[in-house]
Scaffold this motif. Structure first.
Motif, PDB file in Angstrom:
ATOM      1  N   UNK A 478       0.806  -1.237   0.000  1.00 26.36           N
ATOM      2  CA  UNK A 478       0.000   0.000   0.000  1.00 26.36           C
ATOM      3  C   UNK A 478       0.829   1.273   0.000  1.00 26.36           C
ATOM      4  N   UNK A 479       2.065   1.192   0.477  1.00 26.36           N
ATOM      5  CA  UNK A 479       2.933   2.368   0.454  1.00 26.36           C
ATOM      6  C   UNK A 479       3.154   2.843  -0.975  1.00 26.36           C
ATOM      7  N   UNK A 480       3.239   1.907  -1.921  1.00 24.09           N
ATOM      8  CA  UNK A 480       3.494   2.260  -3.315  1.00 24.09           C
ATOM      9  C   UNK A 480       2.187   2.546  -4.058  1.00 24.09           C
ATOM     10  N   UNK A 481       1.102   1.894  -3.651  1.00 25.33           N
ATOM     11  CA  UNK A 481      -0.198   2.264  -4.204  1.00 25.33           C
ATOM     12  C   UNK A 481      -0.535   3.706  -3.822  1.00 25.33           C
ATOM     13  N   UNK A 482      -0.165   4.101  -2.621  1.00 30.57           N
ATOM     14  CA  UNK A 482      -0.375   5.485  -2.190  1.00 30.57           C
ATOM     15  C   UNK A 482       0.323   6.462  -3.128  1.00 30.57           C
ATOM     16  N   UNK A 483       1.514   6.106  -3.612  1.00 31.95           N
ATOM     17  CA  UNK A 483       2.234   6.995  -4.527  1.00 31.95           C
ATOM     18  C   UNK A 483       1.501   7.130  -5.860  1.00 31.95           C
ATOM     19  N   UNK A 484       0.807   6.060  -6.280  1.00 33.87           N
ATOM     20  CA  UNK A 484       0.017   6.172  -7.505  1.00 33.87           C
ATOM     21  C   UNK A 484      -1.226   7.026  -7.276  1.00 33.87           C
ATOM     22  N   UNK A 485      -1.791   6.954  -6.094  1.00 36.50           N
ATOM     23  CA  UNK A 485      -3.000   7.719  -5.794  1.00 36.50           C
ATOM     24  C   UNK A 485      -2.721   9.216  -5.647  1.00 36.50           C
ATOM     25  N   UNK A 486      -1.513   9.569  -5.201  1.00 35.57           N
ATOM     26  CA  UNK A 486      -1.204  10.994  -5.037  1.00 35.57           C
ATOM     27  C   UNK A 486      -1.063  11.704  -6.376  1.00 35.57           C
ATOM     28  N   UNK A 487      -0.774  10.967  -7.439  1.00 38.18           N
ATOM     29  CA  UNK A 487      -0.717  11.517  -8.797  1.00 38.18           C
ATOM     30  C   UNK A 487       0.346  12.596  -8.968  1.00 38.18           C
ATOM     31  N   UNK A 488       1.430  12.538  -8.217  1.00 37.53           N
ATOM     32  CA  UNK A 488       2.547  13.447  -8.443  1.00 37.53           C
ATOM     33  C   UNK A 488       3.401  12.875  -9.577  1.00 37.53           C
ATOM     34  N   UNK A 489       3.634  13.645 -10.646  1.00 37.39           N
ATOM     35  CA  UNK A 489       4.245  13.082 -11.858  1.00 37.39           C
ATOM     36  C   UNK A 489       5.554  12.327 -11.624  1.00 37.39           C
ATOM     37  N   UNK A 490       6.495  12.936 -10.889  1.00 31.31           N
ATOM     38  CA  UNK A 490       7.798  12.291 -10.707  1.00 31.31           C
ATOM     39  C   UNK A 490       7.654  11.011  -9.891  1.00 31.31           C
ATOM     40  N   UNK A 491       6.833  11.043  -8.846  1.00 30.34           N
ATOM     41  CA  UNK A 491       6.636   9.849  -8.035  1.00 30.34           C
ATOM     42  C   UNK A 491       5.946   8.747  -8.837  1.00 30.34           C
ATOM     43  N   UNK A 504       7.887  -8.808 -11.714  1.00 31.58           N
ATOM     44  CA  UNK A 504       8.533  -9.869 -12.497  1.00 31.58           C
ATOM     45  C   UNK A 504       8.465 -11.203 -11.775  1.00 31.58           C
ATOM     46  N   UNK A 505       8.224 -11.174 -10.458  1.00 30.96           N
ATOM     47  CA  UNK A 505       8.036 -12.397  -9.677  1.00 30.96           C
ATOM     48  C   UNK A 505       6.566 -12.800  -9.693  1.00 30.96           C
ATOM     49  N   UNK A 506       6.288 -14.049 -10.110  1.00 26.33           N
ATOM     50  CA  UNK A 506       4.908 -14.531 -10.138  1.00 26.33           C
ATOM     51  C   UNK A 506       4.272 -14.531  -8.763  1.00 26.33           C
ATOM     52  N   UNK A 507       5.056 -14.823  -7.742  1.00 24.70           N
ATOM     53  CA  UNK A 507       4.495 -14.926  -6.393  1.00 24.70           C
ATOM     54  C   UNK A 507       4.012 -13.581  -5.857  1.00 24.70           C
ATOM     55  N   UNK A 508       4.498 -12.471  -6.435  1.00 21.30           N
ATOM     56  CA  UNK A 508       4.094 -11.149  -5.956  1.00 21.30           C
ATOM     57  C   UNK A 508       2.884 -10.599  -6.698  1.00 21.30           C
ATOM     58  N   UNK A 509       2.413 -11.320  -7.736  1.00 24.28           N
ATOM     59  CA  UNK A 509       1.254 -10.844  -8.471  1.00 24.28           C
ATOM     60  C   UNK A 509      -0.013 -10.894  -7.628  1.00 24.28           C
ATOM     61  N   UNK A 510      -0.089 -11.861  -6.716  1.00 23.56           N
ATOM     62  CA  UNK A 510      -1.264 -11.941  -5.843  1.00 23.56           C
ATOM     63  C   UNK A 510      -1.363 -10.714  -4.959  1.00 23.56           C
ATOM     64  N   UNK A 511      -0.225 -10.291  -4.383  1.00 24.51           N
ATOM     65  CA  UNK A 511      -0.221  -9.072  -3.575  1.00 24.51           C
ATOM     66  C   UNK A 511      -0.603  -7.872  -4.418  1.00 24.51           C
ATOM     67  N   UNK A 512      -0.101  -7.815  -5.635  1.00 23.16           N
ATOM     68  CA  UNK A 512      -0.434  -6.726  -6.546  1.00 23.16           C
ATOM     69  C   UNK A 512      -1.941  -6.679  -6.801  1.00 23.16           C
ATOM     70  N   UNK A 513      -2.562  -7.849  -6.954  1.00 25.23           N
ATOM     71  CA  UNK A 513      -3.995  -7.910  -7.272  1.00 25.23           C
ATOM     72  C   UNK A 513      -4.871  -7.614  -6.069  1.00 25.23           C
ATOM     73  N   UNK A 514      -4.440  -8.028  -4.871  1.00 33.81           N
ATOM     74  CA  UNK A 514      -5.299  -7.914  -3.695  1.00 33.81           C
ATOM     75  C   UNK A 514      -5.139  -6.602  -2.938  1.00 33.81           C
ATOM     76  N   UNK A 515      -4.044  -5.892  -3.162  1.00 31.63           N
ATOM     77  CA  UNK A 515      -3.765  -4.679  -2.386  1.00 31.63           C
ATOM     78  C   UNK A 515      -4.825  -3.619  -2.665  1.00 31.63           C
ATOM     79  N   UNK A 516      -5.319  -2.988  -1.601  1.00 32.47           N
ATOM     80  CA  UNK A 516      -6.325  -1.938  -1.712  1.00 32.47           C
ATOM     81  C   UNK A 516      -6.029  -0.826  -0.706  1.00 32.47           C
ATOM     82  N   UNK A 517      -6.307   0.402  -1.104  1.00 29.05           N
ATOM     83  CA  UNK A 517      -6.440   1.522  -0.172  1.00 29.05           C
ATOM     84  C   UNK A 517      -7.851   2.032  -0.366  1.00 29.05           C
ATOM     85  N   UNK A 518      -8.699   1.833   0.622  1.00 28.27           N
ATOM     86  CA  UNK A 518     -10.109   2.086   0.427  1.00 28.27           C
ATOM     87  C   UNK A 518     -10.653   1.083  -0.566  1.00 28.27           C
TER      88      UNK A 518
END
Length: 814
Positions: A478-491, A504-518
């Motif tokens: 969620x720390x990195x999803x937060x950076x996408x939500x802030x919409x600051x161009x450089x971040x 690139x790791x298959x095992x991390x795709x589940x975390x990518x899919x399930x992570x939510x902020x709100x």
């Protein structure tokens, strides 16, 4: 009557100098026998009470610097005088008579400086060197009195340019008389230590510029410390804010730097060395020719030797400041001389200005490759990451980022010393403290977070522990999803780049899919960013230094990579089919809109074709793509460019084959239904008609496709209609008052600036409440998933790890 050279003469002083005459005559060599008595109470007090003005021992003065208070540009702190006790010339009676007119006033018998100055000026032109010697000694005493806070007059007495011109003549004509030269330079030195005096000297130089060349000639004169006076006087003249510029130009033409630079090695005094260093800085500033001369003289190496062998803070700081200038001019030279190792020694110093100067210099040379180990430097930098000083924190992370880029040993050292944990913790802390900052503080904090994310991206690849680093970094997804939500161009730019490494790791795709902020997840926000960037393609080229085309490419590339997971593919298809994402530009879905843009780069087109190929594995999305005649036409044109763009042609050909196979499967199902209803003859007739239609669409089409994909005539209608129909709507968040950002048109979504940590999910769980998620097919193994483009695309290689370069980006833009 002889006058002692160390007596300060003042016409307001009630002391009758005739009382001292006999004493001085009896002890003409008093400078050789300890501290003499002058018979003058104030002078004796100064000379007999263990007061060190700074010049005898070259240590710090015990009192505030007179010179520094009068002439701030002079760095001669504590050196109120540099004169040793000199022997007064034994004059004959005839010679003494020449001074009778100035030793006493006709009114009160006391010494009168107003009358003495023109008389002494004439005596300094005398043919008798002994007379000249004594005259210049007395003139120095008057100049010394004027820069003495306790004895100076309300008005300066030395105001006539003829005094300066006479001193210039002595520098020219008396080179064979070191004592005269020394007191001549001493007089100039003391004149320059008062503002009125420096104005007089610089005004005289404008009238007779050869004063500076004669002064420079004596910088190389070693006897009786003549060079010290010459260097100090030169520094005072060149440091003048009003007229110093013209003096600097004259000094450069006279090749002053070749006379000054050797003293970096020869001089032993830590009080004079800072003046020498600063004089070189003035000569080299904004002048590449002088810098080249200094480089040829081995100047940077001499500065590094000072840093290695000296400990005086003022000297260390000024040497580092000068090195910083050359770190932008010839960084490889500093690195090859061991500059990074030497500078690293002072990162633990108590002086904040010295630490900052070292960090700035290190940052400027940190992108230069080196085969030497950087363990000491990296160790100090890891400590400074948590400094309370925001500048120190920022520079430290930027240096680390450059040092680990494309450097396997440094990456391994960082991983072995808990650097990843330190960086993630620092990023989390910075995220929490973003709210409530001023515009400048927030910009600095954003630069800091940008540098951390960039460093983490470097550490996620290129060494044996990269898989573990990726997994550790994404523990706080969620720390990195937060950076996408802030919409600051450089971040956004650097976070998506980091995510490309992590997923690139298959095992991390589940975390990518399930992570939510709100109710927001990575896929939804990523497609939102892509839509915003697409709407800006024809509006502006860059937003806050980030190219819009680059944002489009990164979003497409990440979507291509994660759609190898069938569940994520289903989610991507769902959001691509929402009204706001399926009617971009002239009413097409986002990937097709990107593909038809003539101004996107080839690697973006390659990634878009690969994403479309992956989307073809979704039955519903394949129907949408296959029915789009414009897409088919573009694919056919790309297919014909096998000679010029073989990689793109191959991708287009594969997509067209999938469309043909899908049509054949659809036709077979249709024929099967007809056979069940009407029998074999109807089936054969329908089959033949279907095949004829298929052949008409594809076979022989190569001869008919003459226009290449980039032909403006073919794409004109799409390029002109895709300028972003909602461009008049400005996002309240993106046009943040923090940075006065240019308005990038956020259509319908306003994320919060920074989500509080209590809204992060410790263990993210899937949430289906915010959209009717399709029921996806499940694959027990990725080996059984549909074949998609997930590896590096031909001609679309991963760019090398980029370095921070202040020579091109002064505001910490990587």
């Amino acid at each position: 009557m002889d006058l002692d050279s160390n007596v300060v003469i003042n016409h307001d002083d009630n002391t009758n100098l005739s009382d001292m005459s006999s004493h001085m005559d009896h002890d003409p060599y008093m400078h050789m026998s300890g501290t003499p008595s002058t018979g003058h109470p104030k002078v004796d007090m100064w000379r007999n009470h263990n007061f060190d003005s700074g010049f005898q021992t070259m240590n710090h003065s015990e009192a505030p610097s007179i010179i520094s208070s009068l002439h701030p540009s002079s760095h001669l702190s504590g050196m109120s005088s540099m004169a040793d006790y000199e022997t007064v010339p034994n004059l004959s009676d005839q010679q003494k008579q020449k001074f009778d007119g100035i030793t006493q006033s006709p009114l009160d018998g006391q010494y009168n400086t107003v009358r003495a100055i023109p008389e002494l000026t004439n005596l300094m032109k005398d043919q008798d060197n002994e007379v000249v010697h004594k005259a210049v000694i007395l003139m120095q005493n008057i100049a010394k009195m004027e820069c003495d806070l306790m004895r100076r007059q309300s008005e300066a007495r030395i105001v006539d340019p003829r005094v300066i011109f006479t001193l210039r003549d002595l520098l020219r004509d008396k080179a064979d008389h070191p004592n005269i030269i020394r007191f001549t330079l001493g007089t100039l030195f003391n004149i320059c230590n008062r503002q009125e005096g420096i104005e007089l000297v610089t005004r005289s130089i404008s009238m007779q510029p050869d004063i500076i060349p004669y002064l420079i000639n004596h910088i190389g004169t070693f006897p009786v410390s003549i060079y010290k006076y010459a260097i100090l006087t030169m520094h005072s003249i060149l440091s003048d804010k009003q007229r110093g510029g013209q003096s600097v130009a004259i000094a450069r033409q006279a090749n002053a730097i070749t006379h000054v630079t050797p003293w970096l090695e020869a001089e032993k005094s830590e009080k004079l060395l800072p003046v020498i260093v600063d004089l070189i800085r003035i000569l080299c500033e904004k002048n590449n020719d002088q810098k080249m001369i200094f480089l040829r003289l081995g100047g940077p190496q001499k500065l590094l030797m000072l840093l290695q062998n000296r400990s005086y803070e003022n000297l260390l700081w000024r040497s580092t400041q000068l090195l910083k200038m050359f770190s932008n001019f010839d960084a490889p030279n500093l690195v090859s001389c061991g500059g990074r190792h030497i500078l690293a020694r002072w990162l633990s110093h108590d002086s904040p200005r010295l630490v900052l100067a070292n960090l700035e210099t290190l940052r400027n040379i940190s992108d230069v490759p080196s085969k030497t180990r950087e363990d000491l430097l990296l160790k100090h930098l890891l400590v400074l990451i948590n400094s309370r000083n925001p500048q120190i924190r920022l520079y430290s992370v930027q240096i680390i980022s450059n040092l680990v880029a494309n450097n396997k040993p440094n990456k391994e050292y960082m991983c072995a010393n808990h650097a990843v944990e330190i960086l993630v913790r620092a990023l989390s802390s910075a995220t929490q403290h973003m709210q409530g900052l001023s515009s400048k503080e927030a910009q600095q904090m954003e630069d800091y977070m940008e540098s951390i994310i960039c460093t983490l991206r470097h550490l996620c690849v290129g060494h044996p522990l990269c898989d573990k680093v990726q997994a550790f970094v994404f523990r706080d997804a969620p720390l990195f999803l937060d950076k996408l939500l802030t919409m600051r161009p450089v971040l956004l730019k650097h976070t998506i780049n980091l995510l490309l490494k992590i997923v690139s790791q298959n095992t991390l795709l589940t975390t990518f899919r399930l992570c939510r902020i709100g109710d927001k997840g990575f896929v939804e926000q990523l497609i939102h960013i892509l839509r915003v960037a697409c709407n800006q393609l024809n509006v502006q080229e860059a937003i806050e230094g980030v190219r819009v085309k680059e944002m489009v490419h990164l979003c497409i590339q990440l979507l291509r990579c994660v759609t190898r997971d069938q569940d994520i593919l289903n989610e991507v298809v769902f959001f691509l089919q929402t009204p706001e994402n399926s009617r971009v530009g002239d009413g097409r879905t986002l990937p097709i809109f990107v593909l038809q843009k003539a101004n996107v780069e080839e690697n973006t087109k390659a990634s878009t074709l690969a994403l479309i190929y992956n989307l073809m594995h979704h039955e519903e999305m394949a129907d949408v793509l296959e029915r789009d005649e414009m897409l088919v036409e573009m694919l056919q044109n790309v297919q014909m460019q096998s000679q010029t763009h073989p990689d793109l042609s191959s991708l287009a050909n594969n997509i067209l084959k999938m469309m043909v196979e899908k049509r054949e499967r659809t036709l077979q199902r249709h024929n099967s239904q007809l056979e069940d209803r009407f029998g074999n003859m109807s089936m054969m007739k329908s089959k033949n008609e279907g095949l004829n239609n298929s052949i008409e669409s594809y076979e022989g089409a190569g001869e008919q496709w003459s226009a290449p994909m980039s032909d403006d005539s073919m794409l004109e209608s799409y390029c002109n209609s895709s300028g972003g129909r909602d461009s008049s709507r400005v996002s309240e968040h993106y046009n943040s008052p923090l940075y006065n950002s240019p308005p990038p048109m956020y259509l319908d979504y306003h994320p919060t600036m920074s989500m509080p940590r209590d809204r992060y999910y410790e263990h993210p769980q899937p949430s289906t409440s915010y959209f009717p998620r399709p029921t996806p097919p499940h694959y027990n193994s990725y080996d059984n998933s549909p074949p998609v483009y997930n590896d590096l695309l031909p001609g679309n290689n991963v760019p090398p790890e980029q370095h921070y370069s202040p020579r091109n980006h002064p505001h910490a833009r990587f």
